[in-house]
Design a protein around this motif. Structure first.
Motif, short mmCIF file in Angstrom:
data_model
loop_
_atom_site.label_atom_id
_atom_site.label_comp_id
_atom_site.label_asym_id
_atom_site.label_seq_id
_atom_site.Cartn_x
_atom_site.Cartn_y
_atom_site.Cartn_z
N VAL A 163 7.07 -3.67 -16.62
CA VAL A 163 7.15 -2.40 -15.88
C VAL A 163 8.59 -2.15 -15.44
O VAL A 163 9.19 -2.95 -14.72
CB VAL A 163 6.18 -2.39 -14.69
CG1 VAL A 163 6.36 -1.11 -13.87
CG2 VAL A 163 4.74 -2.49 -15.19
N SER A 164 9.12 -1.04 -15.93
CA SER A 164 10.49 -0.65 -15.58
C SER A 164 10.44 0.57 -14.66
O SER A 164 9.41 0.83 -14.02
CB SER A 164 11.30 -0.39 -16.85
OG SER A 164 12.67 -0.24 -16.54
N SER A 165 11.53 1.28 -14.61
CA SER A 165 11.65 2.34 -13.60
C SER A 165 12.49 3.49 -14.12
O SER A 165 13.39 3.30 -14.95
CB SER A 165 12.33 1.74 -12.37
OG SER A 165 12.75 2.76 -11.49
N ARG A 186 1.87 -2.77 -6.75
CA ARG A 186 1.29 -2.45 -8.06
C ARG A 186 0.37 -3.59 -8.54
O ARG A 186 -0.70 -3.38 -9.10
CB ARG A 186 2.43 -2.23 -9.06
CG ARG A 186 2.05 -1.97 -10.50
CD ARG A 186 1.47 -0.62 -10.71
NE ARG A 186 0.03 -0.62 -10.56
CZ ARG A 186 -0.78 0.36 -10.96
NH1 ARG A 186 -0.26 1.44 -11.49
NH2 ARG A 186 -2.06 0.29 -10.81
N SER A 229 9.25 -7.57 -8.59
CA SER A 229 10.39 -6.77 -8.20
C SER A 229 11.28 -7.58 -7.26
O SER A 229 10.79 -8.22 -6.34
CB SER A 229 9.95 -5.49 -7.49
OG SER A 229 11.10 -4.75 -7.10
N ALA A 249 5.69 -14.90 -5.14
CA ALA A 249 6.92 -15.67 -4.94
C ALA A 249 6.92 -16.34 -3.57
O ALA A 249 7.38 -17.48 -3.43
CB ALA A 249 8.13 -14.76 -5.08
N SER A 254 0.93 -10.19 -6.24
CA SER A 254 0.75 -10.01 -4.79
C SER A 254 1.40 -8.73 -4.28
O SER A 254 1.23 -8.37 -3.11
CB SER A 254 1.35 -11.21 -4.04
OG SER A 254 2.73 -11.31 -4.33
N LYS A 297 4.18 -15.57 -0.86
CA LYS A 297 2.87 -15.69 -0.21
C LYS A 297 1.79 -15.14 -1.13
O LYS A 297 1.94 -14.03 -1.63
CB LYS A 297 2.88 -14.90 1.11
CG LYS A 297 1.71 -15.18 2.03
CD LYS A 297 2.01 -14.69 3.44
CE LYS A 297 1.88 -13.21 3.63
NZ LYS A 297 0.57 -12.64 3.79
N LEU A 338 5.07 -18.42 -8.57
CA LEU A 338 6.02 -18.28 -9.69
C LEU A 338 7.27 -17.59 -9.20
O LEU A 338 7.23 -16.47 -8.68
CB LEU A 338 5.41 -17.46 -10.84
CG LEU A 338 6.36 -17.16 -12.01
CD1 LEU A 338 6.88 -18.45 -12.64
CD2 LEU A 338 5.68 -16.30 -13.05
N ASP A 339 8.39 -18.28 -9.39
CA ASP A 339 9.71 -17.68 -9.14
C ASP A 339 10.39 -17.53 -10.49
O ASP A 339 10.70 -18.54 -11.14
CB ASP A 339 10.52 -18.57 -8.19
CG ASP A 339 11.82 -17.90 -7.76
OD1 ASP A 339 12.36 -17.07 -8.53
OD2 ASP A 339 12.30 -18.21 -6.66
N1 LIG Z 1 6.76 1.02 -6.11
C1 LIG Z 1 7.29 2.04 -6.80
O1 LIG Z 1 7.22 3.23 -6.38
C2 LIG Z 1 7.96 1.78 -8.12
C3 LIG Z 1 8.60 2.83 -8.80
C4 LIG Z 1 9.17 2.59 -10.06
C5 LIG Z 1 9.09 1.32 -10.62
N2 LIG Z 1 8.50 0.32 -9.94
C6 LIG Z 1 8.43 -1.02 -10.57
O2 LIG Z 1 7.07 -1.43 -10.54
C7 LIG Z 1 6.99 -2.84 -10.37
C8 LIG Z 1 6.10 -3.15 -9.18
O3 LIG Z 1 6.69 -2.59 -8.00
P1 LIG Z 1 6.00 -2.83 -6.58
O4 LIG Z 1 6.46 -1.73 -5.68
O5 LIG Z 1 4.55 -3.09 -6.77
O6 LIG Z 1 6.74 -4.19 -6.11
P2 LIG Z 1 6.49 -5.03 -4.79
O7 LIG Z 1 5.34 -4.50 -4.00
O8 LIG Z 1 7.82 -5.17 -4.10
O9 LIG Z 1 6.04 -6.47 -5.33
C9 LIG Z 1 6.98 -7.31 -5.93
C10 LIG Z 1 6.30 -8.56 -6.45
O10 LIG Z 1 7.31 -9.39 -7.05
C11 LIG Z 1 7.21 -10.70 -6.53
N3 LIG Z 1 8.51 -11.34 -6.59
C12 LIG Z 1 9.57 -11.17 -5.76
N4 LIG Z 1 10.57 -11.99 -6.13
C13 LIG Z 1 10.13 -12.68 -7.22
C14 LIG Z 1 10.69 -13.70 -8.05
N5 LIG Z 1 11.94 -14.19 -7.83
N6 LIG Z 1 9.95 -14.20 -9.06
C15 LIG Z 1 8.69 -13.72 -9.30
N7 LIG Z 1 8.09 -12.78 -8.55
C16 LIG Z 1 8.82 -12.26 -7.52
C17 LIG Z 1 6.69 -10.50 -5.10
O11 LIG Z 1 6.13 -11.70 -4.59
P3 LIG Z 1 6.12 -11.97 -2.97
O12 LIG Z 1 5.55 -10.73 -2.35
O13 LIG Z 1 5.28 -13.17 -2.79
O14 LIG Z 1 7.55 -12.16 -2.58
C18 LIG Z 1 5.64 -9.41 -5.36
O15 LIG Z 1 4.45 -10.00 -5.88
C19 LIG Z 1 8.45 -3.32 -10.22
O16 LIG Z 1 8.90 -3.79 -11.46
C20 LIG Z 1 9.22 -2.08 -9.82
O17 LIG Z 1 10.56 -2.15 -10.24
C21 LIG Z 1 7.93 0.50 -8.71
#
Ligand SMILES: NC(=O)c1ccc[n+]([C@@H]2O[C@H](COP(=O)([O-])OP(=O)(O)OC[C@H]3O[C@@H](n4cnc5c(N)ncnc54)[C@H](OP(=O)(O)O)[C@@H]3O)[C@@H](O)[C@H]2O)c1
Length: 176
Positions: free
Chosen positions: A100-102, A12, A71, A32, A9, A34, A46-47
């Motif tokens: 996916v890491s960072s 990414r 994340s 987690a 959701s 919605k 899934l949490d």
């Molecule tokens: N965005 C960037 O620029 C960037 C850069 C470098 C690395 N990354 C990495 O890329 C990945 C994706 O990033 P993103 O920006 O797409 O993240 P995001 O938009 O914040 O999405 C996070 C996702 O994780 C879920 N989540 C939150 N708490 C959780 C839990 N306890 N158990 C299971 N799922 C949970 C959220 O669900 P809900 O929305 O339902 O809470 C959502 O689906 C992450 O690993 C991040 O570290 C991102």
């Protein structure tokens, strides 16, 4: 193939659901708080902090590939421990996993980094991401860790907006 997209959701995850579906794969995506809005996938709650919840989802879906794009920012139980628990479950159910890491696992003190560079995080988020990838690779020898930098897209990502603001001098601060 059946993909389990953990964090489907999110920013990414939404694009992964779209691309996996377009490539003809069956996807189950998790949230987690919605479910996402896409009708291209099946949604499951899934949490990653909840081992019972995780086992139930893995047992039902039996994915060939797990992609972890969840994340929890600097929240240690979600960002550090959760992916390790997920990799253990993937190993138990015979699934491949891409975690996916960072680039936040690095301080930025060096000019060049490659796959052999050791993490030297300077933020709690970077430390949690470094712990996660170390644990994932330890418990699932065939795991793939993909380190990304800023992910750009439709302009609505919080991180993307923050970087635009920082480069435009609209605000001060560090990322995460
Ligand atoms: N965005 C960037 O620029 C960037 C850069 C470098 C690395 N990354 C990495 O890329 C990945 C994706 O990033 P993103 O920006 O797409 O993240 P995001 O938009 O914040 O999405 C996070 C996702 O994780 C879920 N989540 C939150 N708490 C959780 C839990 N306890 N158990 C299971 N799922 C949970 C959220 O669900 P809900 O929305 O339902 O809470 C959502 O689906 C992450 O690993 C991040 O570290 C991102």
């Amino acid at each position: 193939m059946t993909f389990l997209i953990v964090g489907g959701s999110g920013f990414r995850g939404t694009e992964l659901v779209r691309q996996a579906s377009a490539a003809g794969h069956t996807t189950v995506a998790t949230y987690a708080t919605k479910p996402g809005s896409s009708s291209l996938t099946v949604w499951r709650h899934l949490d990653l902090r909840d081992a019972g919840n995780l086992d139930a989802v893995m047992s039902e879906v039996r994915p060939q590939l797990v992609i972890n794009v969840s994340s929890g920012s600097a929240h240690w139980p979600t960002t550090a421990e959760g992916p390790i628990r997920l990799a253990m479950a993937a190993a138990k159910y015979g699934s491949r996993i891409v975690h996916v890491s960072s680039d936040a696992i690095f301080s930025g003190a060096d000019v060049h980094y490659d796959e052999s560079s050791l993490p030297d995080p300077v933020t709690p988020y970077g430390a949690a991401k470094a712990a996660a990838e170390t644990g994932v690779l330890a418990v699932h020898p065939k795991a793939t860790v993909a380190r990304t930098s800023l992910i750009i897209g439709h302009g609505r990502s919080v991180h993307e907006r923050l970087v635009h603001d920082l480069t435009a001098g609209l605000r001060d601060g560090i990322l995460f």
